[in-house]
Motif scaffolding. Structure first.
Motif, mmCIF file in Angstrom:
data_model
loop_
_atom_site.group_PDB
_atom_site.id
_atom_site.type_symbol
_atom_site.label_atom_id
_atom_site.label_comp_id
_atom_site.label_asym_id
_atom_site.label_seq_id
_atom_site.Cartn_x
_atom_site.Cartn_y
_atom_site.Cartn_z
ATOM 1 N N ASP A 365 1.939 -32.684 -15.301
ATOM 2 C CA ASP A 365 1.016 -31.973 -16.189
ATOM 3 C C ASP A 365 0.706 -32.818 -17.438
ATOM 4 O O ASP A 365 0.204 -32.300 -18.442
ATOM 5 C CB ASP A 365 1.724 -30.677 -16.633
ATOM 6 C CG ASP A 365 0.758 -29.542 -16.842
ATOM 7 O OD1 ASP A 365 -0.444 -29.757 -16.605
ATOM 8 O OD2 ASP A 365 1.219 -28.464 -17.282
ATOM 9 N N ALA A 366 1.024 -34.111 -17.376
ATOM 10 C CA ALA A 366 0.998 -34.952 -18.583
ATOM 11 C C ALA A 366 -0.356 -34.983 -19.301
ATOM 12 O O ALA A 366 -0.391 -34.860 -20.532
ATOM 13 C CB ALA A 366 1.463 -36.370 -18.256
ATOM 14 N N PRO A 367 -1.482 -35.166 -18.597
ATOM 15 C CA PRO A 367 -2.736 -35.303 -19.354
ATOM 16 C C PRO A 367 -2.989 -34.131 -20.295
ATOM 17 O O PRO A 367 -3.322 -34.346 -21.471
ATOM 18 C CB PRO A 367 -3.807 -35.378 -18.243
ATOM 19 C CG PRO A 367 -3.061 -35.918 -17.055
ATOM 20 C CD PRO A 367 -1.666 -35.350 -17.158
ATOM 21 N N ALA A 368 -2.775 -32.895 -19.807
ATOM 22 C CA ALA A 368 -3.053 -31.733 -20.661
ATOM 23 C C ALA A 368 -2.028 -31.638 -21.792
ATOM 24 O O ALA A 368 -2.383 -31.401 -22.961
ATOM 25 C CB ALA A 368 -3.020 -30.455 -19.817
ATOM 26 N N ILE A 369 -0.757 -31.860 -21.468
ATOM 27 C CA ILE A 369 0.282 -31.721 -22.498
ATOM 28 C C ILE A 369 0.086 -32.781 -23.587
ATOM 29 O O ILE A 369 0.124 -32.487 -24.788
ATOM 30 C CB ILE A 369 1.694 -31.853 -21.880
ATOM 31 C CG1 ILE A 369 1.934 -30.749 -20.862
ATOM 32 C CG2 ILE A 369 2.774 -31.833 -22.966
ATOM 33 C CD1 ILE A 369 3.248 -30.868 -20.090
#
Ligand code: PLP
Length: 485
Positions: A365-369
């Motif tokens: 989920d890295a891009p959003a976080i």
């Protein structure tokens, strides 16, 4: 071993020494001595280096030799220079005052304390769902013993993929998962640095890295960073590598802690090339690489210029995600990873499986976080900058375009005194000398922008109040140094 600064190098560091602010009718020799003292105090000129011969410096500065002779005499008298006939003159600081860089940790005891000693964000809202999802995944691992010295394959794949997407092709067998970036550094030092080995670090640098080096009894050579961008002086840095030929160099090229500087691509390439030529291994700490701000475009990873397995990269989840996860990693060649794993079984065997599974979910989920973290950090940084401009306008700050800290240049050598006074009014600070060696950097203060904007503004107000009390001669009580991270 003593390294030497050449006449042309010192002339460059001295810059406009004859026109420094505050200079009135002082003679040239006094201005020159004052400028050298300033470089020492700021950590830009390391302690224990041999200064150029008087004639050489006079030629480089295009001044008379008598002026240099008088300046060196004054520096000797003020305790900033030691000389021995026939052997030259070395830089030092007056007295025996030294600030240990042991990075002491004490518990967070005071709930009303605004803690600006720690440069890390609270956990993101996605952490709890990731932990729940990880618990659901756990049964897949429960049938085995649970020891994975290089890390569980899912996480090594996710980390390797992130490097590949950044333009650095990486396979999972080049990744070792650790219990945080600090652990990664310690393991790498155990592998590649014999006790007493020579290491080059930036000044200022990350205190707990200095502590890890001290634990290995490293002999440290420093490269003084300029306050302004880009921070590193290419010729001086490469010159130090060639001259000191350290076994290892520890660098933070991506939003350096504490200055926030970003090393340009061209210098990355030259540092890697020079390190290889002189036999230096590079340890590149990428703790903040995921946090560019203001749309800053990242240069290629330092390791992408490496053709000879000279560069070991360390990084982790602490800054973009959460320090409490204690998940970091090493990226190195596959044989180096195997050697690190062999060392690790004598230290802690392996990282917790559950925490690694949480990391896998967060990375998915890295891009959003990370985008949310960047927005939060930008707003907090801007609130901190505005508060500083309003309450402490004499301080100079270079706006960092990434990372989580700014490095303020104060209006005097007051950093430690200010930290002690601030503690009295409920603000914990990491004073400049904690980021250097030998008590230098008293004119600087690291300020993280990881707390909510309201706390930052409140903290600056309290710091400003005690700053002006310092001038009125208030003497705060000494307190133990506290957590810096
Ligand atoms: C440059 C640098 N390296 C390493 C660390 C330690 O990170 P971790 O919490 O992943 O051990 C920090 C934390 O502040 C840091 O700033």
């Amino acid at each position: 071993m003593t390294s030497q600064v050449r006449g042309a190098q010192l002339a460059r560091l001295l810059g406009q020494w004859h026109a420094l602010p505050g200079r009135r009718r002082s003679p040239d020799y006094a201005a020159l001595a004052g400028a050298v003292r300033g470089l020492l105090a700021d950590g830009r000129l390391p302690l224990g280096v041999r200064l150029p011969a008087e004639r050489e410096l006079a030629e480089a500065l295009k001044i008379s030799r008598t002026t240099v002779t008088a300046a060196y005499r004054e520096l000797r008298e003020s305790g900033h220079l030691a000389s021995r006939r026939g052997a030259g003159s070395w830089t030092m600081l007056p007295g025996t005052h030294r600030v240990a860089s042991t990075g002491l940790w004490t518990p967070l005891d005071d709930r009303d304390m605004i803690d600006l000693g720690v440069a890390a964000l609270a956990a993101p809202p996605e952490l709890l769902p990731a932990a729940r999802a990880a618990a659901e995944d756990l049964p897949r691992y429960l049938g085995g013993a649970g020891y994975h010295p290089t890390g569980i394959i899912e996480l090594r794949e996710a980390v390797a993929q992130a490097y590949t997407e950044r333009g650095l092709p990486t396979s999972p067998d080049q990744i070792m998962v650790t219990n945080g970036t600090q652990h990664a550094l310690d393991l790498v030092l155990r592998l590649s640095l014999a006790p007493g080995g020579n290491v080059l670090v930036e000044a200022p640098s990350y205190p707990n890295a200095l502590a890890a080096l001290a634990a290995r009894r490293a002999r440290i050579t420093t490269h003084g960073l300029a306050v302004n961008e880009p921070g590193w002086d290419a010729d001086l840095l490469l010159g130090s590598l060639r001259q000191a030929r350290p076994k290892l160099a520890y660098l933070i090229p991506d939003f350096q802690n504490p200055t926030g500087h970003l090393m340009p691509a061209s210098l990355r390439e030259r540092v890697v090339g020079t390190a290889h030529a002189v036999g230096t291994d590079l340890v590149v700490d990428e703790s903040f690489v995921d946090l560019p701000l203001d749309g800053t475009v990242l240069p290629p990873p330092t390791a992408s210029f490496d053709r000879h397995s000279r560069v070991v990269t360390i990084g982790g989840m602490s800054k973009p995600f959460w320090g409490g996860l204690r998940i970091g990693w090493v990226r190195a060649s596959a044989p180096q990873v195997q050697r690190l794993a062999a060392i690790r079984v004598g230290v802690d065997m392996a990282s917790p499986v559950l925490d690694q599974l949480v990391a896998v979910h967060l990375l998915a989920d890295a891009p959003a976080i990370v985008a949310a973290r960047q927005a939060q950090l930008t707003a907090q940084r801007d609130a901190l900058l505005a508060a500083l401009a309003q309450r402490l306008p004499e301080w100079r700050v270079t706006v960092p375009h990434g990372g989580v800290t700014l490095w303020a240049e104060l209006d005097g050598p007051i950093s430690s005194a200010l930290a002690r006074a601030s503690e009295e009014v409920g603000v914990r600070l990491a004073p400049g000398p904690r980021f250097g060696l030998d008590g230098t950097l008293e004119r600087f203060l690291r300020l993280p922008f990881t707390l909510p904007a309201a706390d930052l503004v409140e903290a600056v107000g309290r710091i400003a109040a005690v700053r002006y009390d310092l001038d009125r001669g208030g003497r705060p009580q000494w307190r133990e140094p506290a957590v810096i991270a």
